[in-house]
Scaffold this motif. Structure first.
Motif, PDB file in Angstrom:
ATOM      1  N   GLU A  20      26.349  38.538  15.974  1.00 53.62           N
ATOM      2  CA  GLU A  20      26.918  38.768  14.647  1.00 53.62           C
ATOM      3  C   GLU A  20      28.342  39.291  14.744  1.00 53.62           C
ATOM      4  OE1 GLU A  20      23.934  39.596  15.592  1.00 53.62           O
ATOM      5  OE2 GLU A  20      22.606  38.531  14.206  1.00 53.62           O
ATOM      6  N   GLU A  23      30.608  36.421  15.522  1.00 55.18           N
ATOM      7  CA  GLU A  23      30.836  35.601  14.338  1.00 55.18           C
ATOM      8  C   GLU A  23      31.835  36.265  13.401  1.00 55.18           C
ATOM      9  OE1 GLU A  23      26.911  35.264  12.919  1.00 55.18           O
ATOM     10  OE2 GLU A  23      26.384  33.586  14.224  1.00 55.18           O
ATOM     11  N   ARG A  27      35.528  34.791  12.268  1.00 48.01           N
ATOM     12  CA  ARG A  27      35.962  34.586  10.887  1.00 48.01           C
ATOM     13  C   ARG A  27      37.272  35.317  10.618  1.00 48.01           C
ATOM     14  NH1 ARG A  27      30.391  35.366   9.836  1.00 48.01           N
ATOM     15  NH2 ARG A  27      30.793  37.537   9.277  1.00 48.01           N
ATOM     16  N   GLN A 333      21.346  40.323  -3.018  1.00 47.15           N
ATOM     17  CA  GLN A 333      20.276  40.037  -2.069  1.00 47.15           C
ATOM     18  C   GLN A 333      19.040  40.859  -2.435  1.00 47.15           C
ATOM     19  OE1 GLN A 333      19.841  41.113   2.479  1.00 47.15           O
ATOM     20  NE2 GLN A 333      21.171  39.313   2.291  1.00 47.15           N
ATOM     21  N   ASP A 360      14.845  30.201  -0.092  1.00 49.03           N
ATOM     22  CA  ASP A 360      15.863  29.339  -0.687  1.00 49.03           C
ATOM     23  C   ASP A 360      15.200  28.072  -1.216  1.00 49.03           C
ATOM     24  OD1 ASP A 360      18.060  27.180  -0.671  1.00 49.03           O
ATOM     25  OD2 ASP A 360      19.212  29.001  -0.290  1.00 49.03           O
ATOM     26  N   GLY A 380      25.891  23.572   7.780  1.00 49.56           N
ATOM     27  CA  GLY A 380      25.673  24.337   6.559  1.00 49.56           C
ATOM     28  C   GLY A 380      25.031  25.681   6.830  1.00 49.56           C
ATOM     29  N   GLU A 381      24.971  26.510   5.793  1.00 47.03           N
ATOM     30  CA  GLU A 381      24.458  27.874   5.957  1.00 47.03           C
ATOM     31  C   GLU A 381      22.990  27.876   6.359  1.00 47.03           C
ATOM     32  OE1 GLU A 381      24.059  32.073   3.423  1.00 47.03           O
ATOM     33  OE2 GLU A 381      25.091  30.341   2.549  1.00 47.03           O
ATOM     34  N   ILE A 382      22.166  27.061   5.680  1.00 45.27           N
ATOM     35  CA  ILE A 382      20.740  27.001   6.004  1.00 45.27           C
ATOM     36  C   ILE A 382      20.546  26.471   7.417  1.00 45.27           C
ATOM     37  CG2 ILE A 382      18.529  25.958   5.412  1.00 45.27           C
ATOM     38  CD1 ILE A 382      19.432  28.111   3.467  1.00 45.27           C
ATOM     39  N   ASN A 384      22.559  26.656   9.889  1.00 44.29           N
ATOM     40  CA  ASN A 384      22.988  27.664  10.866  1.00 44.29           C
ATOM     41  C   ASN A 384      21.913  28.717  11.112  1.00 44.29           C
ATOM     42  OD1 ASN A 384      25.506  26.671  11.597  1.00 44.29           O
ATOM     43  ND2 ASN A 384      26.535  27.628   9.860  1.00 44.29           N
ATOM     44  N   HIS A 385      21.162  29.067  10.064  1.00 45.20           N
ATOM     45  CA  HIS A 385      20.048  30.013  10.237  1.00 45.20           C
ATOM     46  C   HIS A 385      19.040  29.454  11.243  1.00 45.20           C
ATOM     47  CE1 HIS A 385      20.943  33.172   7.385  1.00 45.20           C
ATOM     48  NE2 HIS A 385      21.135  32.302   6.406  1.00 45.20           N
ATOM     49  N   LYS A 388      20.409  29.031  14.862  1.00 48.19           N
ATOM     50  CA  LYS A 388      20.501  30.300  15.583  1.00 48.19           C
ATOM     51  C   LYS A 388      19.126  30.711  16.113  1.00 48.19           C
ATOM     52  CE  LYS A 388      22.061  35.081  15.040  1.00 48.19           C
ATOM     53  NZ  LYS A 388      22.655  36.075  14.110  1.00 48.19           N
TER      54      LYS A 388
END
Length: 414
Positions: A20, A23, A27, A333, A360, A380-382, A384-385, A388
């Motif tokens: 994390e 990452e 960014r 969240q 989601d 995409g975000e999903i 990437n989850h 990982k």
């Protein structure tokens, strides 16, 4: 700037304790040109040999859960080449577990530090972590040592139904594929097979080449087999335990699997006959437990860990599904099913929290429609989850179970 100072700068960049943080730093570099320039070294100040040395040092200093002793400690082969015409540096590594997505982040950080575009390519050399594998008769019958087509079998299990285990299995399979691995899925839920629908091939039937073995179906590059391909969707499978276990054995052993790095088995919920058959008669490399954060799911998930522990199958870790929900309007969240249940469970049973997945609607829609966000949008975000978590599973399988792991102690003879 001296070579010593620059070497220390790279060491500081890659001495991270978690992915994390890497990452976040990546960014920051992407969004701030001033930061990028402060981390850059003019090309004229370093030679090609120095650049290679700096890269090697930085890879040695990159510390995460998947690289507890740095990248080079688990790298089988490394080559570095500079393309002076277009100011690119190409790094090629041969790795024993999937890690392309994580090393892409490393490449971004190196690009900022070296003022050149760094491209990292991962070649996979994934081997079986068990002495025997699936898909071939023993090479040495005395030692029961085989060289099968399926290198590693991973059981994806849960203590109870309704936690999203099948959806997680399918998406993790596609995530492993997107990281470069050869992957298959076996639906072991004889009574309620859902994998055919989730792969979008529920109306297809397996064929055969020799009249003996079934050919698995292909779902966007994923090899798949399920009782759902053989039985009509509306028919109920009313079988006693031994009959269901026998059907599972046939699906596993009478399928002509191609060369696979990983075969994910979507286990039925509970700790019954099929689970014991799998654990005792199949060369399972390891297991992964899927749960949701609420107490009732965690209680049953603990039973799954206990079962695998009794039959000597290592549990790589826990995937917490439906961990949180992010409001589409305000971005808040919410922890609808509780918070940090999987984390506390991993701590209590001394295993890893492999990842937390959001609640989601797109995940549910893709499962119902037989589609995959990982295939459609691998960045995409999903996606990437899942990628990982897939990297964490692959890495922990190697680190915990492979005799070539850097975490194993070296035996020194005097």
């Amino acid at each position: 700037m001296s070579n010593q100072k620059f070497s220390q700068k790279l060491a500081n960049i890659f001495s991270k304790k978690t992915t994390e943080k890497v990452e976040k730093s990546t960014r920051t570099m992407d969004n701030s040109s001033s930061n990028a320039s402060s981390n850059s070294l003019p090309e004229a100040l370093i030679s090609a040999s120095d650049t290679k040395q700096f890269i090697k040092e930085s890879l040695n200093n990159y510390i995460t859960d998947n690289f507890p002793q740095g990248v080079l400690a688990v790298c089988k082969k490394l080559s570095i080449s500079e393309k002076t015409a277009n100011h690119e540096i190409h790094i090629e590594l041969t790795m024993q577990f999937v890690c392309q997505g994580e090393l892409d982040l490393v490449a971004k950080t190196l690009s900022s530090a070296l003022a050149s575009k760094v491209i990292i390519k991962v070649n996979l050399a994934i081997k079986a972590v068990r002495q025997f594998t699936l898909g071939k008769e023993p090479v040495n019958p005395v030692q029961n040592n085989t060289q099968g087509k399926v290198a590693n079998i991973i059981a994806i299990a849960s203590g109870k139904g309704g936690v999203g285990k099948s959806t997680t299995t399918v998406n993790l399979a596609y995530a492993l594929m997107s990281e470069g691995a050869r992957v298959g899925v076996l639906d072991a839920d004889i009574y309620g097979p859902s994998i055919p629908s989730m792969l979008g091939i529920k109306n297809e039937k397996p064929g055969t080449k020799d009249g003996k073995l079934m050919t698995p179906l292909n779902a966007k590059g994923l090899s798949a087999m399920s009782i759902g391909f053989l039985v009509d969707e509306a028919d109920a499978t009313v079988w006693r335990g031994p009959m269901a276990s026998s059907a599972f054995n046939q699906l596993l052993n009478e399928t002509d699997w191609p060369e696979l790095d990983y075969l994910l088995i979507d286990m039925p919920p509970g700790t019954g006959d099929i689970q014991l058959t799998l654990a005792q008669k199949v060369p399972v490399a390891a297991a992964v437990i899927v749960t949701t954060p609420q107490d009732i799911a965690l209680i049953d998930a603990v039973k799954g860990i206990a079962m695998f522990d009794k039959v000597k199958v290592p549990v790589l870790g826990i995937v917490e599904n439906m961990s949180y929900h992010i409001c589409e309007n305000c971005g808040h969240q919410s922890h609808i099913f509780g918070e940090s249940g999987g984390k506390h469970m991993a701590e209590d049973y001394e295993t890893h929290l492999l990842g937390q997945l959001p609640l989601d609607i797109s995940i549910r829609l893709d499962a119902d429609l037989g589609e995959s966000e990982i295939i459609e949008n691998s960045a995409g975000e999903i996606a990437n989850h899942y990628r990982k978590i897939a990297r964490n599973i692959s890495a922990q399988l190697f680190l915990q179970c492979d005799t070539a792991s850097s975490l194993n102690a070296d035996v020194v003879r005097k």
